[in-house]
Design a protein around this motif. Structure first.
Motif, short mmCIF file in Angstrom:
data_model
loop_
_atom_site.label_atom_id
_atom_site.label_comp_id
_atom_site.label_asym_id
_atom_site.label_seq_id
_atom_site.Cartn_x
_atom_site.Cartn_y
_atom_site.Cartn_z
N LEU B 36 1.02 -1.06 0.06
CA LEU B 36 -0.05 0.07 0.06
C LEU B 36 0.79 1.36 0.06
CD1 LEU B 36 -2.56 -0.87 2.45
CD2 LEU B 36 -2.97 -0.66 0.07
N MET B 37 2.06 1.46 0.76
CA MET B 37 2.81 2.37 0.80
C MET B 37 3.61 2.60 -0.60
SD MET B 37 6.04 3.22 3.21
CE MET B 37 6.88 1.82 2.56
N CYS B 38 3.93 1.63 -1.10
CA CYS B 38 4.62 1.65 -2.20
C CYS B 38 3.77 2.41 -3.46
CB CYS B 38 5.19 0.34 -2.83
SG CYS B 38 6.79 -0.26 -1.71
N CYS B 39 2.48 1.79 -3.13
CA CYS B 39 1.43 2.43 -4.37
C CYS B 39 1.36 3.62 -4.21
CB CYS B 39 0.24 1.54 -3.99
SG CYS B 39 -1.25 2.12 -5.06
N SER B 40 1.14 4.26 -2.69
CA SER B 40 1.01 5.66 -2.53
C SER B 40 2.45 6.64 -3.27
CB SER B 40 0.88 5.89 -1.02
OG SER B 40 -0.35 5.26 -0.64
N PHE B 41 3.52 5.81 -2.88
CA PHE B 41 4.52 6.43 -3.29
C PHE B 41 4.87 6.72 -4.83
CE2 PHE B 41 9.10 5.77 -4.92
CZ PHE B 41 9.70 6.80 -4.47
N LEU B 42 4.39 5.55 -5.55
CA LEU B 42 4.26 5.84 -6.93
C LEU B 42 3.52 7.07 -7.57
CD1 LEU B 42 4.86 2.00 -8.05
CD2 LEU B 42 6.50 3.75 -8.11
N ASN B 43 2.05 6.70 -6.89
CA ASN B 43 1.27 7.80 -6.88
C ASN B 43 1.92 9.23 -6.84
OD1 ASN B 43 -1.45 7.02 -8.05
ND2 ASN B 43 -1.75 6.05 -6.09
N GLY B 44 2.37 9.36 -5.66
CA GLY B 44 2.97 10.83 -5.46
C GLY B 44 4.10 11.14 -6.19
N ALA B 45 4.99 10.21 -6.73
CA ALA B 45 5.95 10.54 -7.66
C ALA B 45 5.61 10.89 -9.04
CB ALA B 45 7.01 9.20 -7.69
N ALA B 46 4.62 10.18 -9.38
CA ALA B 46 3.83 10.59 -10.71
C ALA B 46 3.41 11.70 -10.70
CB ALA B 46 2.91 9.42 -11.24
N ARG B 47 2.52 12.25 -9.49
CA ARG B 47 1.79 13.60 -9.64
C ARG B 47 3.00 14.78 -9.35
NH1 ARG B 47 -3.69 12.97 -8.83
NH2 ARG B 47 -4.35 11.03 -8.20
N GLN B 48 3.98 14.50 -8.46
CA GLN B 48 5.04 15.66 -8.32
C GLN B 48 6.28 14.88 -8.24
OE1 GLN B 48 2.72 17.14 -4.90
NE2 GLN B 48 3.05 18.85 -5.30
N PRO B 49 7.03 14.87 -9.28
CA PRO B 49 8.21 14.48 -9.45
C PRO B 49 9.27 15.20 -8.38
CG PRO B 49 7.47 14.47 -11.53
CD PRO B 49 6.25 15.26 -10.83
N GLU B 50 8.96 16.36 -8.43
CA GLU B 50 10.21 17.02 -7.71
C GLU B 50 10.27 16.74 -6.12
OE1 GLU B 50 7.51 18.29 -8.90
OE2 GLU B 50 6.26 19.63 -7.53
N LEU B 51 8.92 15.83 -5.65
CA LEU B 51 9.03 15.58 -4.37
C LEU B 51 9.90 14.24 -4.11
CD1 LEU B 51 5.69 16.65 -2.89
CD2 LEU B 51 7.63 17.55 -2.28
N ILE B 52 10.23 13.63 -4.98
CA ILE B 52 10.62 12.34 -4.95
C ILE B 52 11.76 12.08 -3.89
CG2 ILE B 52 12.02 10.45 -6.16
CD1 ILE B 52 10.34 11.09 -8.46
N PRO B 53 12.77 12.91 -3.77
CA PRO B 53 13.87 12.86 -2.54
C PRO B 53 13.39 12.89 -1.24
CG PRO B 53 14.63 14.80 -4.22
CD PRO B 53 13.17 14.16 -4.53
N THR B 54 12.42 13.78 -1.19
CA THR B 54 11.65 13.92 0.36
C THR B 54 10.82 12.68 0.58
OG1 THR B 54 11.29 16.06 -0.09
CG2 THR B 54 10.02 15.20 1.78
N LEU B 55 10.14 12.07 -0.39
CA LEU B 55 8.97 11.04 -0.29
C LEU B 55 10.26 9.76 0.17
CD1 LEU B 55 6.63 11.46 -2.88
CD2 LEU B 55 6.29 11.62 -0.65
N GLN B 56 11.44 9.76 -0.56
CA GLN B 56 12.13 8.64 -0.45
C GLN B 56 12.64 8.47 0.98
OE1 GLN B 56 15.37 8.77 -3.27
NE2 GLN B 56 16.07 6.91 -2.55
N GLY B 57 13.10 9.25 1.72
CA GLY B 57 13.48 9.26 3.17
C GLY B 57 12.25 8.79 3.80
N LYS B 58 11.23 9.32 3.71
CA LYS B 58 9.81 8.78 4.49
C LYS B 58 9.72 7.19 4.22
CE LYS B 58 7.72 13.33 5.03
NZ LYS B 58 6.56 14.07 4.90
N VAL B 59 9.92 7.11 2.97
CA VAL B 59 9.52 5.63 2.58
C VAL B 59 10.41 4.61 3.23
CG1 VAL B 59 9.82 4.00 0.60
CG2 VAL B 59 8.40 6.07 0.13
N PHE B 60 11.81 5.23 3.32
CA PHE B 60 12.70 4.23 3.80
C PHE B 60 12.30 4.13 5.64
CE2 PHE B 60 16.86 3.99 6.44
CZ PHE B 60 17.27 2.86 5.98
N LEU B 61 11.87 5.13 6.06
CA LEU B 61 11.52 5.17 7.55
C LEU B 61 10.13 4.27 7.89
CD1 LEU B 61 12.69 8.74 8.79
CD2 LEU B 61 13.67 6.53 9.67
#
Lengths: 130, 91
Positions: B36-61
């Motif tokens: 579920l979290m990976c699905c949300s990450f892919l959704n967020g990355a597709a909508r706003q690619p500039e947020l990928i570095p921020t989202l990446q740290g959150k995904v790791f934690l």
């Protein structure tokens, strides 16, 4: 992977690790008072296995990837696999080769340290507010 | 003597079933959470690619947090496998 992302991951991990160490030491002190030296060492073994596993996962997550969302996700999943494997191996070593192990203390240290890993989220959120 | 051996075998067999359930159900729950979290990450990355570095740290934690109950379950399962407290009642 760019330098900013690596720094963010490292900072989040170090913040989480700090809380993990604090909680492990607290549980170890409580175990020392309640059940003696072996219990304290067991609690430290449980907490340390989570911290070492998290470090191994972070080193894997920091490795360069393609930069696309799919590649990043794959890299994160690999890091998680490494983390779980390292933790399981360290727990196995502790259970197998430490004769004076106090299982409840080990589980307590493990649980406290694993749940404290979410403390790094606060750092990431604070950085976003700046 | 015969009854004791029988009780020991019964406790060990039920313990094995319990360990399997702890690890299996924990792994299924962690897989659902991470997917579920990976699905949300892919959704967020597709909508706003500039947020990928921020989202990446959150995904790791968050992966660590989602896996925490599974890891605790593995620790409990190892406790039952190597230092089963239920066997002490019979001995």
């Amino acid at each position: 992977m760019d330098k900013v992302t690596n720094t963010k991951i490292s900072r989040a991990f170090s913040k989480a690790a700090r809380w993990q160490i604090i909680i492990t030491v607290l549980i170890s002190c409580v175990s020392l008072l309640a059940a003696g030296m072996n219990a304290a060492i067991s609690a430290i073994a449980g907490g340390a296995s989570v911290i070492v596993g998290g470090f191994a996962g972070m080193m894997m997550a920091r490795r360069p990837n393609g930069g696309t969302p799919g590649a990043i996700l794959f890299s994160m999943l690999k890091a998680e696999v490494i983390r779980v494997l390292v933790i399981a191996m360290l727990l196995l070593v502790a259970f197998r080769y430490y004769p004076g192990l106090f299982p409840l203390s080990l589980i307590g240290g493990l649980a406290g340290s694993a749940l404290a890993s979410g403390a790094g989220l606060r750092t990431v959120n604070n950085e976003n507010d700046d | 003597m015969g009854n004791t051996v029988q009780y020991l075998a019964m406790v060990q067999s039920y313990t094995i079933i319990g360990i399997s359930l702890i690890i299996g159900l924990g792994a299924v729950a962690a897989c659902i959470g991470i997917s579920l979290m990976c699905c949300s990450f892919l959704n967020g990355a597709a909508r706003q690619p500039e947020l990928i570095p921020t989202l990446q740290g959150k995904v790791f934690l968050l992966m660590g947090l989602i896996d925490a109950p599974f890891i605790i379950g593995v620790g409990l399962a190892m406790m039952f496998a190597f230092a089963n407290p239920l066997l002490a009642v019979i001995k």
